[in-house]
Write an enzyme that holds these catalytic residues in place. Structure first.
Site, PDB file in Angstrom:
ATOM      1  N   ALA A   1      37.015  45.293  45.525  1.00  0.00           N
ATOM      2  CA  ALA A   1      36.801  47.092  44.530  1.00  0.00           C
ATOM      3  C   ALA A   1      38.034  47.826  46.052  1.00  0.00           C
ATOM      4  O   ALA A   1      38.410  47.096  47.461  1.00  0.00           O
ATOM      5  CB  ALA A   1      35.027  47.330  45.332  1.00  0.00           C
TER       6      ALA A   1
ATOM      7  N   GLY B   1      33.507  41.805  43.265  1.00  0.00           N
ATOM      8  CA  GLY B   1      33.719  43.094  42.056  1.00  0.00           C
ATOM      9  C   GLY B   1      34.363  42.526  41.017  1.00  0.00           C
ATOM     10  O   GLY B   1      34.560  42.367  40.236  1.00  0.00           O
TER      11      GLY B   1
ATOM     12  N   GLU C   1      32.771  39.803  39.772  1.00  0.00           N
ATOM     13  CA  GLU C   1      31.520  40.460  39.007  1.00  0.00           C
ATOM     14  C   GLU C   1      31.768  40.620  37.260  1.00  0.00           C
ATOM     15  O   GLU C   1      31.351  40.598  36.972  1.00  0.00           O
ATOM     16  CB  GLU C   1      30.877  41.739  39.965  1.00  0.00           C
ATOM     17  CG  GLU C   1      29.902  40.330  40.915  1.00  0.00           C
ATOM     18  CD  GLU C   1      30.146  42.206  42.228  1.00  0.00           C
ATOM     19  OE1 GLU C   1      28.393  42.179  42.444  1.00  0.00           O
ATOM     20  OE2 GLU C   1      30.236  42.647  41.919  1.00  0.00           O
TER      21      GLU C   1
ATOM     22  N   GLU D   1      31.382  38.896  49.741  1.00  0.00           N
ATOM     23  CA  GLU D   1      31.369  40.109  51.375  1.00  0.00           C
ATOM     24  C   GLU D   1      30.201  40.196  51.849  1.00  0.00           C
ATOM     25  O   GLU D   1      30.286  41.020  53.455  1.00  0.00           O
ATOM     26  CB  GLU D   1      29.876  40.433  49.742  1.00  0.00           C
ATOM     27  CG  GLU D   1      30.310  42.276  48.992  1.00  0.00           C
ATOM     28  CD  GLU D   1      30.552  40.713  47.110  1.00  0.00           C
ATOM     29  OE1 GLU D   1      31.143  41.035  45.371  1.00  0.00           O
ATOM     30  OE2 GLU D   1      30.269  39.007  47.691  1.00  0.00           O
TER      31      GLU D   1
END
Length: 291
Positions: free
Chosen positions: A99, A142, A145, A165
């Site tokens: 992200a 992300g 994901e 993360e």
């Protein structure tokens, strides 16, 4: 929660990649103009939607604007009667390195909670039509994901997957702990989430995260071929099949079997089921009308 890893960030200054549409491709403008993605139709019959993440200088970091555009493009393809499947890809260096940390760095708990931060990302998984992730390079945080929100993952042989993360003092927040565990099992998922370690393409295939691995320069074309195969089938029945498979992650075996049986029975109300079985008996290729 999505994440732009330190090693990926260190590559940003040296990145000289430019947004490119491959020869013969055209901008698919039905969904409007896009700032962060390239959108078109591909395949011999132009029946495969194609979305390319296009923030090369940021290694396709997933800012909010990019994700909203991806969701918008998927909605356009869902409404397009000619499209039977969608491929999402990035560049050869990065599917998506994570992200945009600058967007979330100063957010508070209250802001995240009251605005349901990242909740709209999961709309990618709600697409009615099958979505194929073609992953080259980094798919971290992300990016991993996003790939797991898709229905099929193809990986280039140099792809890397991870949920790092923890190294930023947080945890995945867009399905990373849930989808990864369902894909690869508790032990490997726990190791990846707690250490931030990555796995390569072959490890991802062996663990069940991806279905196939291809040379980097063949990955996108192979994903398009898969999309064409899916698009050749009944779009109506493909949506039902996708719904049935996804239900396996939510229901018990007995409940899932009952759900499957209801959808199976429902196919007998479609013209495409009749055409498919008639074509088989008559030893010819089926001509589905998506009805």
């Amino acid at each position: 929660m999505a994440f732009l890893c330190r090693s990926a960030a260190s590559l940003l200054k040296s990145s000289r990649a430019a947004p490119v549409l491959l020869s013969g491709s055209r901008l698919y403008s039905s969904g409007g103009q896009y700032e962060y993605i390239l959108v078109e139709k591909r395949g011999e019959k132009s029946n495969v939607g194609f979305i390319q993440l296009n923030r090369p200088k940021a290694l396709n970091a997933l800012c909010d604007g990019l994700m909203r555009e991806v969701i918008q493009a998927l909605e356009v393809f869902d409404a397009d009667a000619d499209v039977g499947a969608v491929v999402i890809t990035g560049s050869e260096r990065a599917f998506a390195a994570g992200a945009d940390i600058k967007e979330m760095q100063n957010k508070t708990f209250q802001e995240c909670y009251t605005t349901k931060f990242l909740a709209h990302w999961c709309k990618v998984a709600d697409a009615r039509k099958p979505v194929i992730a073609a992953v080259n390079g980094f798919a971290l945080g992300g990016g991993c994901e996003l790939a797991m929100m898709c229905d099929i993952i193809y990986a280039g042989e140099k792809a890397q997957f991870g949920q790092p993360e923890i190294l930023l003092g947080t945890i995945p927040g867009a399905g990373g702990t849930q989808r990864l565990t369902r894909a690869v099992g508790k032990s490997l998922a726990m190791e990846m989430v707690l250490t931030g370690d990555r796995i390569n393409a072959q490890e991802a295939k062996q663990s069940g995260l991806v279905s196939k691995v291809y040379p980097v320069d063949q990955l996108v074309s192979e994903a398009i071929i898969c999309g064409e195969k899916i698009s050749a089938n009944s779009k109506l029945v493909s949506a039902m099949a996708k719904e049935a498979v996804n239900a396996a992650f939510e229901l018990s075996l007995a409940e899932g079997n009952r759900f499957e049986k209801r959808l199976f029975n429902a196919t007998f109300a479609t013209a495409d089921r009749k055409e498919g079985m008639t074509a088989f008996v008559e030893k010819r290729k089926a001509s589905f009308q998506d009805s």
